[in-house]
Design a protein around this motif. Sequence first.
Motif, PDB file in Angstrom:
ATOM      1  N   SER A  52     -19.526  28.295  -5.257  1.00 44.46           N
ATOM      2  CA  SER A  52     -19.079  27.188  -6.108  1.00 44.46           C
ATOM      3  C   SER A  52     -17.701  26.676  -5.700  1.00 44.46           C
ATOM      4  O   SER A  52     -17.334  25.547  -6.012  1.00 44.46           O
ATOM      5  N   SER A  54     -16.709  26.738  -2.391  1.00 39.29           N
ATOM      6  CA  SER A  54     -16.761  26.615  -0.932  1.00 39.29           C
ATOM      7  C   SER A  54     -16.083  25.365  -0.378  1.00 39.29           C
ATOM      8  O   SER A  54     -15.595  25.373   0.743  1.00 39.29           O
ATOM      9  N   GLY A  55     -16.029  24.324  -1.137  1.00 43.17           N
ATOM     10  CA  GLY A  55     -15.363  23.103  -0.673  1.00 43.17           C
ATOM     11  C   GLY A  55     -13.892  23.066  -1.046  1.00 43.17           C
ATOM     12  O   GLY A  55     -13.204  22.083  -0.808  1.00 43.17           O
ATOM     13  N   GLY A  56     -13.393  24.145  -1.634  1.00 40.28           N
ATOM     14  CA  GLY A  56     -12.020  24.185  -2.114  1.00 40.28           C
ATOM     15  C   GLY A  56     -11.978  23.760  -3.573  1.00 40.28           C
ATOM     16  O   GLY A  56     -12.965  23.276  -4.132  1.00 40.28           O
ATOM     17  N   SER A  57     -10.837  23.958  -4.197  1.00 42.05           N
ATOM     18  CA  SER A  57     -10.688  23.594  -5.605  1.00 42.05           C
ATOM     19  C   SER A  57      -9.208  23.399  -5.930  1.00 42.05           C
ATOM     20  O   SER A  57      -8.373  24.233  -5.570  1.00 42.05           O
ATOM     21  N   GLU A 143     -10.364  24.818   1.416  1.00 38.97           N
ATOM     22  CA  GLU A 143     -11.662  25.298   1.893  1.00 38.97           C
ATOM     23  C   GLU A 143     -11.517  26.503   2.824  1.00 38.97           C
ATOM     24  O   GLU A 143     -12.258  27.490   2.693  1.00 38.97           O
ATOM     25  N   ASP A 144     -10.576  26.451   3.752  1.00 42.35           N
ATOM     26  CA  ASP A 144     -10.408  27.559   4.697  1.00 42.35           C
ATOM     27  C   ASP A 144      -9.915  28.843   4.015  1.00 42.35           C
ATOM     28  O   ASP A 144     -10.245  29.940   4.441  1.00 42.35           O
TER      29      ASP A 144
END
Length: 169
Positions: A52, A54-57, A143-144
């Motif tokens: 959830s 994985s794309g960053g937040s 993300e990284d």
Amino acid sequence: MGIVQRKYSFLVALLAAIIVTGCTIQLAPSYDKELVSGLDAGNEEALTLFASLSGGSDQSKYPEYKERYSKVIGKFTALKLRAQTRQVPPLAKQLKKINFVSNLCDVRNDAVSCVNTSPEAIDQVVMQLKQMQKTHQESGLAEDLVVGFETNFITALQQALFVERALER
């Protein structure tokens, strides 16, 4: 007789005694099915959390995840405690008296942790999750960073699962 020869002779005598008597020597703790089930369930929850994120937040999104962090961290902390408090065979505590074993692991300070490695691996899982939570709360997650936390989480959890599944006999 040299030290190496004495150690070798001792090992040969010990193995011969075991074979002749048909005894089994248990050094590691017993298999704990509930611990393995808990690790599997916690793994699923954590990987769902990682997916959830994985794309960053952004930091502003942290409150939406706070309860999920608490739940998965609490689960792994409870599992660590379960692994720490299980019975370790008495013979394992005697490892510090056998000099050549100290070459394999540090038994001088804590022989039990040499044969019960899961609590430390689970502690690494908890530390990764707490660090990710703190980073998310304080500055958000790129993300990284999520990938890095997930990789470290998986590595630590694999160690615990490998050991625990190996105990099943």
